[in-house]
Design a protein around this motif. Structure first.
Motif, short mmCIF file in Angstrom:
data_model
loop_
_atom_site.label_atom_id
_atom_site.label_comp_id
_atom_site.label_asym_id
_atom_site.label_seq_id
_atom_site.Cartn_x
_atom_site.Cartn_y
_atom_site.Cartn_z
N ILE B 205 12.38 8.86 8.98
CA ILE B 205 12.07 7.44 9.18
C ILE B 205 11.92 6.77 7.82
O ILE B 205 11.62 7.42 6.83
CB ILE B 205 10.77 7.22 9.98
CG1 ILE B 205 9.61 7.99 9.34
CG2 ILE B 205 10.93 7.60 11.43
CD1 ILE B 205 8.26 7.47 9.76
N VAL B 208 7.57 2.69 5.68
CA VAL B 208 7.08 1.34 5.97
C VAL B 208 5.81 1.05 5.18
O VAL B 208 5.57 -0.06 4.72
CB VAL B 208 6.81 1.21 7.49
CG1 VAL B 208 6.00 -0.05 7.80
CG2 VAL B 208 8.12 1.20 8.26
N SER B 257 1.26 12.81 8.00
CA SER B 257 1.24 12.77 9.46
C SER B 257 0.96 14.18 9.98
O SER B 257 0.25 14.37 10.96
CB SER B 257 2.59 12.31 9.99
OG SER B 257 2.94 11.09 9.41
N HIS B 304 0.78 6.53 10.22
CA HIS B 304 1.21 5.48 11.16
C HIS B 304 0.98 4.12 10.54
O HIS B 304 -0.14 3.79 10.15
CB HIS B 304 0.40 5.55 12.45
CG HIS B 304 0.94 6.56 13.40
ND1 HIS B 304 2.27 6.65 13.73
CD2 HIS B 304 0.31 7.53 14.10
CE1 HIS B 304 2.43 7.63 14.58
NE2 HIS B 304 1.27 8.20 14.81
N TYR B 309 -2.38 0.01 8.30
CA TYR B 309 -2.63 -1.42 8.09
C TYR B 309 -4.07 -1.79 8.44
O TYR B 309 -4.73 -2.53 7.69
CB TYR B 309 -1.64 -2.28 8.89
CG TYR B 309 -1.76 -3.71 8.46
CD1 TYR B 309 -1.17 -4.12 7.27
CD2 TYR B 309 -2.53 -4.61 9.16
CE1 TYR B 309 -1.33 -5.42 6.80
CE2 TYR B 309 -2.69 -5.91 8.71
CZ TYR B 309 -2.09 -6.30 7.54
OH TYR B 309 -2.27 -7.58 7.08
N LYS B 368 1.82 1.82 21.75
CA LYS B 368 1.46 3.07 21.12
C LYS B 368 1.26 2.86 19.63
O LYS B 368 1.87 1.98 19.03
CB LYS B 368 2.56 4.10 21.38
CG LYS B 368 2.78 4.34 22.86
CD LYS B 368 4.08 5.07 23.13
CE LYS B 368 4.35 5.15 24.63
NZ LYS B 368 5.68 5.72 24.92
N SER B 369 0.41 3.64 19.06
CA SER B 369 0.17 3.58 17.63
C SER B 369 1.51 3.71 16.90
O SER B 369 2.35 4.49 17.27
CB SER B 369 -0.74 4.75 17.24
OG SER B 369 -0.88 4.84 15.87
N GLY B 370 1.71 2.91 15.91
CA GLY B 370 2.94 3.02 15.12
C GLY B 370 3.93 1.92 15.40
O GLY B 370 4.94 1.80 14.72
N LEU B 371 3.66 1.05 16.40
CA LEU B 371 4.62 0.00 16.73
C LEU B 371 4.35 -1.22 15.84
O LEU B 371 3.56 -2.09 16.17
CB LEU B 371 4.53 -0.35 18.21
CG LEU B 371 4.79 0.82 19.15
CD1 LEU B 371 4.96 0.33 20.58
CD2 LEU B 371 6.04 1.60 18.73
N ILE B 372 5.05 -1.25 14.74
CA ILE B 372 4.73 -2.24 13.71
C ILE B 372 5.15 -3.64 14.12
O ILE B 372 4.50 -4.62 13.76
CB ILE B 372 5.37 -1.81 12.36
CG1 ILE B 372 5.01 -2.77 11.24
CG2 ILE B 372 6.86 -1.64 12.45
CD1 ILE B 372 3.59 -2.67 10.79
N THR B 373 6.22 -3.79 14.91
CA THR B 373 6.65 -5.15 15.30
C THR B 373 5.58 -5.85 16.11
O THR B 373 5.37 -7.05 15.97
CB THR B 373 7.93 -5.15 16.15
OG1 THR B 373 7.79 -4.23 17.22
CG2 THR B 373 9.13 -4.76 15.32
N LYS B 374 4.89 -5.09 16.94
CA LYS B 374 3.85 -5.71 17.78
C LYS B 374 2.74 -6.26 16.88
O LYS B 374 2.17 -7.31 17.15
CB LYS B 374 3.29 -4.70 18.78
CG LYS B 374 4.33 -3.96 19.61
CD LYS B 374 5.16 -4.88 20.48
CE LYS B 374 6.25 -4.13 21.25
NZ LYS B 374 7.34 -3.62 20.39
N ALA B 376 2.97 -7.36 13.80
CA ALA B 376 3.38 -8.52 13.00
C ALA B 376 3.26 -9.81 13.79
O ALA B 376 3.02 -10.87 13.21
CB ALA B 376 4.81 -8.34 12.51
N HIS B 377 3.43 -9.74 15.10
CA HIS B 377 3.39 -10.97 15.89
C HIS B 377 1.97 -11.39 16.25
O HIS B 377 1.77 -12.39 16.92
CB HIS B 377 4.22 -10.79 17.16
CG HIS B 377 5.68 -10.54 16.84
ND1 HIS B 377 6.47 -9.71 17.57
CD2 HIS B 377 6.45 -10.99 15.83
CE1 HIS B 377 7.67 -9.67 17.03
NE2 HIS B 377 7.69 -10.43 15.97
N SER B 378 0.98 -10.64 15.83
CA SER B 378 -0.40 -10.95 16.19
C SER B 378 -1.03 -11.90 15.17
O SER B 378 -0.55 -12.04 14.05
CB SER B 378 -1.21 -9.66 16.29
OG SER B 378 -1.28 -9.01 15.04
#
Lengths: 403, 403
Positions: B205, B208, B257, B304, B309, B368-374, B376-378
């Motif tokens: 991966i 990030v 990890s 993660h 973050y 789930k832990s690790g979903l970075i796009t979710k 960013a939209h917060s």
């Protein structure tokens, strides 16, 4: 004669009249995109993650192998090996077998769940006992769970945050198209003004507005050019305004405390371009002029620093955002006012407030217009609407945070 | 074995253990002080304003001359001249006389009020009629009304805002002593990681955390050095950590990890320095290590991105502020949660939320832990306290805004 309009009308005129800058896009390295405005929508062309991943340290299994197991009757599975981090799983799992996998590791074909280490017993090199049944899909992030190809990830106009940098990195975007920063001219006018470095004589004051407005412009994501202090003289004013309009995307002229200068500014804007409004029904900030010269916005701001600051926060910050194809996002908190504010007639009144540590109480900052120290110690502001009866002590108010 | 502590305990350890950097102060031009942390208290050595000023366009008068006047019986005063902007008033006013003065102009000696133009009638070149009585002190800002010599204006540690730039300009401070920016090392570890530019193979991966953490560090007012991606190897890790500790004021290592890497990190920190805690009772972010090496803070962050973050926002942003002698100021809003969040046992749970436009409703971001796009939209996050029964739909929650 002032044609006074409401703050809402003023904002609408600004938004209807001025467009995002369509100058060429700027391509920057990912790290330099922080705080910039995205030129394009970001649409994913990849799956994130790119493969099915374990979310725990444990053993990849065929879930049905564990159905009915318990601490007293563990499901015994044959350990076929280990998935190494950074490598694809070289195993295809069949019933009765398991494979060791770490958090983030690739899930072997055939596996449909991962049992945490804590729910397993090791019976030697090749045998693992699972002490608790697991449902298919447990402890797995599937390929594309975060993003799939074609998915809109970030909208153009987004002001890039550290979290957005994270997404862009995940998608492999090492260069980003951002909007150019608008260049905003700052001019101070007034015979009473001297530079920060100078010691004012009696009757003179230091120019507070230019450094403060430049900081606000930079803080808003734009760049500023300071054209210095000009005297109250029509020819000098006209010359500097034309020069600034030629070199910048927007022009701010502050000052004109005296009635004569205000008329002068209006005359120059009216003849070089068009006056869109002259006067906003707000306190402080009433004697504000908006014009358009060569299609570019021109603001004539009040000379009083506090008034100039409120007008800049309420109108110029959103204008700069708009020029970058973006929008300012106000952050607010509901609080109780600690003192009664008396009514004001016909003008929306903006009052700086200091919030208590928990934000529950807002103390208004009193003081005559122009007291800049009082403003600096505040956390945000409230608006007492025009034609209201004022705000009674203890009433709920919406506080907008500065910046 | 993890010695798990609460987020509050973790913060206390960070604050008790690490001090502001006492490296030499940095002197910057006023414009460059924006966003920097003040090294010294700012105490005024001047009066602001430096003279008594009119706050309106009108006539400076001896107030008692106007007592009892009205529209039908105006007080008639002799006009002695005009105060020009930027000049001291050359008149000493005596009863029966008045002097024209503009907004911001110097108040003549002897005058104790200014009557607005709108309340005057002009009877020729030398005679003015005042149609409404005025009280002494009206329409005047007195010398020192804003600041007087010896007054504390800004506290050391203040993160300089555009409003603060305004004050500093008013006081004539053209150069400002600020704290040096801490330099924070960013290291990513993990055999599965590849650079943003690379296309990951299956099992790999993109990194990030490094770009995201660097952006957060810069956003917090510090500078960052990226030491790249290192493999899960004790010698390599030890070498890079020693180098980073030698060159920077704080070190962030993210990744690990796999259970093996986590042990490795703890071993390196334990032998090169001291482990202060290992594990925070929070979700996400539990496997966080804090150490001290050569007296400098070392953070081992989860791999993660979302977990890394949250830990960075909650602990590293305040740490950076502390190193600059400052404090982070959280901005919060009270909102109603739009969905029930189930309880969690023994761990404080941090959940990112999206606010409605008016801030009244907060929708938790699931995933789930690790979903970075979710993430960013917060707009911010809430904390569900440990050992709580969860949060019922519609309950009031305190949302902390990001950044």
């Amino acid at each position: 004669m002032l044609t006074v309009i409401t703050p809402q009308e003023a904002r609408k005129i600004i938004f209807d009249r001025f467009m995002p800058l369509y100058t060429p896009t700027e391509s920057v390295a990912l790290a330099d995109a922080l705080g910039r405005s995205l030129y394009d929508d970001i649409v994913s062309d990849e799956y994130v993650p790119g493969f099915n991943r374990s979310t725990v340290d444990g053993y990849a299994v065929v879930a049905s192998d564990t159905f009915g197991c318990s601490e007293s009757i563990p499901a015994v599975l044959e350990l076929r090996g280990e998935v190494l981090m950074g490598e694809s799983a070289r195993y295809t799992l069949t019933p009765g077998n398991c494979v060791a996998v770490s958090t983030g590791g690739d899930l072997p074909e055939g596996a449909d769940a991962v049992v945490m280490l804590e729910r397993c017993e090791v019976y030697g090199e090749r045998l693992i006992g699972v002490t608790s049944p697991i449902a298919p899909g447990n402890n797995i992030i599937y390929k594309g769970d975060d993003v799939s190809p074609g998915e809109m990830v970030l909208l153009k106009g987004t002001c890039v945050s550290p979290r957005d940098i994270g997404i862009l990195a995940a998608l492999g975007r090492s260069r980003i198209n951002v909007r150019p920063k608008p260049t905003v001219a700052v001019i101070s006018s007034g015979d009473e003004l001297v530079d920060t470095q100078q010691t004012p004589e009696r009757g003179q004051i230091r120019d507070v507005n230019a450094p403060m407005l430049e900081a606000l412009i930079i803080n808003s994501g734009a760049t500023s050019i300071n054209y210095g202090i000009i005297r109250d003289d029509e020819n000098a004013l006209r010359r500097i305004v034309k020069k600034a309009v030629g070199e910048c995307d927007a022009v701010l002229l502050s000052g004109g405390s005296s009635a004569g200068t205000r008329d002068l500014t209006a005359r120059v804007v009216g003849s070089e371009g068009e006056i869109l409004f002259h006067g906003i029904a707000m306190k402080p900030g009433k004697p504000t002029i908006l014009g358009a010269i060569d299609g570019k916005p021109f603001f004539g701001l009040p000379g009083h620093p506090v008034a100039a600051y409120f007008v800049a926060e309420l109108f110029i910050r959103p204008l700069i955002a708009r020029m970058m194809g973006s929008e300012t996002k106000q952050r607010t908190v509901t609080s109780r006012i600690s003192e009664t504010l008396s009514s004001n007639h016909g003008r929306a009144e903006f009052v700086a407030v200091v919030l208590s540590d928990d934000g529950a109480s807002a103390t208004p900052i009193r003081g005559k217009s122009g007291l800049i120290t009082k403003l600096a110690h505040s956390d945000g502001y409230i608006c007492v609407p025009r034609d209201s009866e004022g705000v009674a002590k203890g009433a709920l108010v919406t506080v907008t945070y500065w910046d």
